[in-house]
Design an enzyme around this catalytic site. Structure first.
Site, PDB file in Angstrom:
ATOM      1  CG  PHE A 136      -2.294   0.712   1.436  1.00  0.00           C
ATOM      2  CD1 PHE A 136      -3.612   0.353   0.764  1.00  0.00           C
ATOM      3  CD2 PHE A 136      -1.955   2.428   1.898  1.00  0.00           C
ATOM      4  CE1 PHE A 136      -4.422   1.565   0.393  1.00  0.00           C
ATOM      5  CE2 PHE A 136      -3.493   3.115   1.885  1.00  0.00           C
ATOM      6  CZ  PHE A 136      -3.842   2.644   1.400  1.00  0.00           C
ATOM      7  CG  ASP A 213      -0.655  -2.540   7.028  1.00  0.00           C
ATOM      8  OD1 ASP A 213      -1.527  -2.760   7.253  1.00  0.00           O
ATOM      9  OD2 ASP A 213      -0.164  -1.139   6.600  1.00  0.00           O
ATOM     10  CE1 TYR A 238      -9.709   2.847   5.949  1.00  0.00           C
ATOM     11  CE2 TYR A 238      -8.802   4.145   8.370  1.00  0.00           C
ATOM     12  CZ  TYR A 238      -8.992   3.553   7.064  1.00  0.00           C
ATOM     13  OH  TYR A 238      -7.913   3.515   6.310  1.00  0.00           O
ATOM     14  CE  LYS A 239      -8.135   0.015   4.793  1.00  0.00           C
ATOM     15  NZ  LYS A 239      -7.043  -0.336   4.134  1.00  0.00           N
ATOM     16  NE  ARG A 387      -9.832  -2.772  -3.438  1.00  0.00           N
ATOM     17  CZ  ARG A 387      -9.496  -1.977  -2.253  1.00  0.00           C
ATOM     18  NH1 ARG A 387      -8.356  -2.251  -2.129  1.00  0.00           N
ATOM     19  NH2 ARG A 387     -10.117  -1.322  -1.436  1.00  0.00           N
TER      20      ARG A 387
HETATM   21  C1  LIG Z   1      -6.020   1.252   4.451  1.00  0.00           C
HETATM   22  C2  LIG Z   1      -4.622   1.181   4.542  1.00  0.00           C
HETATM   23  C3  LIG Z   1      -3.703   1.421   4.986  1.00  0.00           C
HETATM   24  C4  LIG Z   1      -4.610   2.884   5.735  1.00  0.00           C
HETATM   25  O1  LIG Z   1      -3.574   4.454   6.152  1.00  0.00           O
HETATM   26  P1  LIG Z   1      -4.602   5.303   7.074  1.00  0.00           P
HETATM   27  O2  LIG Z   1      -3.126   5.735   7.594  1.00  0.00           O
HETATM   28  O3  LIG Z   1      -5.959   4.492   7.734  1.00  0.00           O
HETATM   29  O4  LIG Z   1      -4.704   6.206   5.805  1.00  0.00           O
HETATM   30  C5  LIG Z   1      -2.513   1.578   4.929  1.00  0.00           C
HETATM   31  N1  LIG Z   1      -1.790  -0.066   4.613  1.00  0.00           N
HETATM   32  C6  LIG Z   1      -2.694  -0.704   4.232  1.00  0.00           C
HETATM   33  C7  LIG Z   1      -2.293  -2.363   3.636  1.00  0.00           C
HETATM   34  C8  LIG Z   1      -4.050  -0.170   3.556  1.00  0.00           C
HETATM   35  O5  LIG Z   1      -5.156  -1.263   3.340  1.00  0.00           O
END
Ligand SMILES: *Cc1c(COP(=O)(O)O)cnc(C)c1O
Length: 412
Positions: A136, A213, A238-239, A387
């Site tokens: 990401f 992560d 939040y996911k 997706r």
């Molecule tokens: C959604 C996501 C993030 C998001 O990070 P934020 O700080 O909440 O914006 C980070 N890493 C991965 C792998 C994600 O899927």
């Protein structure tokens, strides 16, 4: 069941719903008027029913009447307490190793920087941070920032965007200079599920530390941070954890590192005895030291409700349904005529599949926009990926069949 374009997928889906032991959870989320199929629960989970009521109750009673007394009575301990709820429901971690605070990006920075510092302090030649090219964006950017600050070096693994980072690829880059390996447990694009247990063992054998992560796995894939001997992990709430837009993230730091690992944002809320307001920073004992400033208390209210619901369902049952949902989506897409030109860019193997699938076709950017107008809500990922995030507790099999029927109708 005959497969192929002749199959009545709505009937197949109805049978799967009838046999689904978690089917009752679908109605325990707020109804979304006008939404026909929601395939983005991996990006923003739906609100659990009762969230509005609980927020109102919190404002009127906890905040409204306890006022500043609420800090001593409860809220001060919420980072660790809510962290333990997440750890128990989703992370396979014993209490006292997880906090909820900040965004994923900020926690990622704090933990990565802390592990990197610990490594170079112990062994000045361990200057390499390993990341992959398909991680990401925020993970890649944070890693670039930490190596720049510490005069370290990034080692890139070239990950296949349709699958993910393999054990062999990790083995190939490990060595005496490995400080920290930062990887996603489930790849945000393909849904590839990394072999976290084996990779963690290999990294340790080379003297490295590992930071996982968990943004796309927490709440959909069983995680065993303690059993896998993971050093540290971070993830979104939040996911698949349904904490709401911008709800604070979690970080896990294994007990064995608490005395030695120091995170860089030394704030008063992570200090021993913060209200002494004393001179000099001295970290609080335990995982509390990962906290920097005032905890985002209001932001944890929905999360505490949704995590309790996840615990009630049980992560193993959630995983079983998740695989059945992605299997159904897979079978439907595979039954489409080859000349439609849709391909699946996710792992077929259950052992390597997370909670979402990505399908590809040259015009999916346009198709996605038209689907959103109809209330069918997948997610477009450039250049050509649609997706399908199928959050197990809030998605029915019928919703999957209905949504994919709508996709199919745009492809003729
Ligand atoms: C959604 C996501 C993030 C998001 O990070 P934020 O700080 O909440 O914006 C980070 N890493 C991965 C792998 C994600 O899927």
């Amino acid at each position: 069941m005959t497969e192929g374009s002749g199959t009545d997928w709505m009937a197949v889906a109805a049978d799967l719903d009838a046999a689904d032991p978690l089917a009752g959870f679908v109605d325990r989320f707020e109804p979304a008027e006008g939404v026909v199929a929601y395939f983005d629960g991996n990006s923003l989970g739906r609100p659990v029913r009762g969230t509005a009521h609980e927020l109102a109750r919190f404002v009127q009673q906890d905040w409204g009447t306890r006022l500043i007394r609420g800090w001593d009575e409860a809220w001060m301990r919420w980072p660790e307490e809510t962290g333990d709820l997440v750890a128990d429901a989703a992370l396979g971690a014993a209490p006292g190793q997880t906090v909820v605070a900040d965004s994923t990006t900020v926690l990622l920075y704090k933990v990565l920087r802390a592990l990197a510092d610990a490594q170079v302090t112990a062994a000045p030649d361990r200057t390499q941070i390993v990341v992959d090219t398909d991680n990401f964006p925020t993970d890649r950017y944070v890693a670039e920032g930490v190596v720049a600050e510490r005069g370290m070096e990034l080692v890139w693994i070239e990950a296949d965007p349709a699958s993910g980072v393999t054990v062999d690829q990790v083995d190939a880059v490990l060595g005496e200079r490995t400080a920290v390996v930062l990887l996603s447990h489930v790849a945000y694009r393909s849904g590839f599920l990394a072999d976290a247990a084996t990779i963690t063992r290999r990294v340790h054998a080379a003297g490295g530390l590992v930071l996982w992560d968990l943004c796309h796995s927490a709440g959909s894939v069983p995680i065993e941070l303690d059993a896998w001997d993971v050093d540290a992990a971070v993830g979104c709430t939040y996911k698949y954890l349904n904490g709401g837009p911008g709800s604070p993230a979690f970080a896990y730091l294994a007990q064995r590192h608490h005395a030695t690992v120091r995170q860089p944002i030394q704030g008063w809320m992570g200090r021993r005895d913060p209200f002494l307001m004393g001179p000099g920073y001295e970290p609080a004992p335990g995982v509390r030291s990962l906290v920097s400033g005032t905890p985002p208390v209001v932001g944890m209210v929905p999360l505490r409700l949704s995590v309790a619901q996840l615990a009630e369902a049980g992560i193993e049952a959630v995983r079983t349904k998740s695989l059945a949902l992605t299997d159904l989506a897979w079978q439907i897409v595979e039954s489409w005529p080859a000349e439609l030109g849709v391909s699946i860019a996710s792992p077929r193997d259950h052992a390597r599949r997370g909670g979402h699938l990505t399908i590809r076709r040259h015009d999916f950017a346009d198709v996605n926009a038209r689907l959103w107008e109809q209330g069918v809500i997948p997610d477009f990922r450039a250049p050509d990926g649609l997706r399908l995030g199928l959050a197990p507790l809030s998605t029915s099999f019928t919703e999957v069949a209905t949504g994919l029927q709508a996709v199919r109708a745009h492809l003729a």
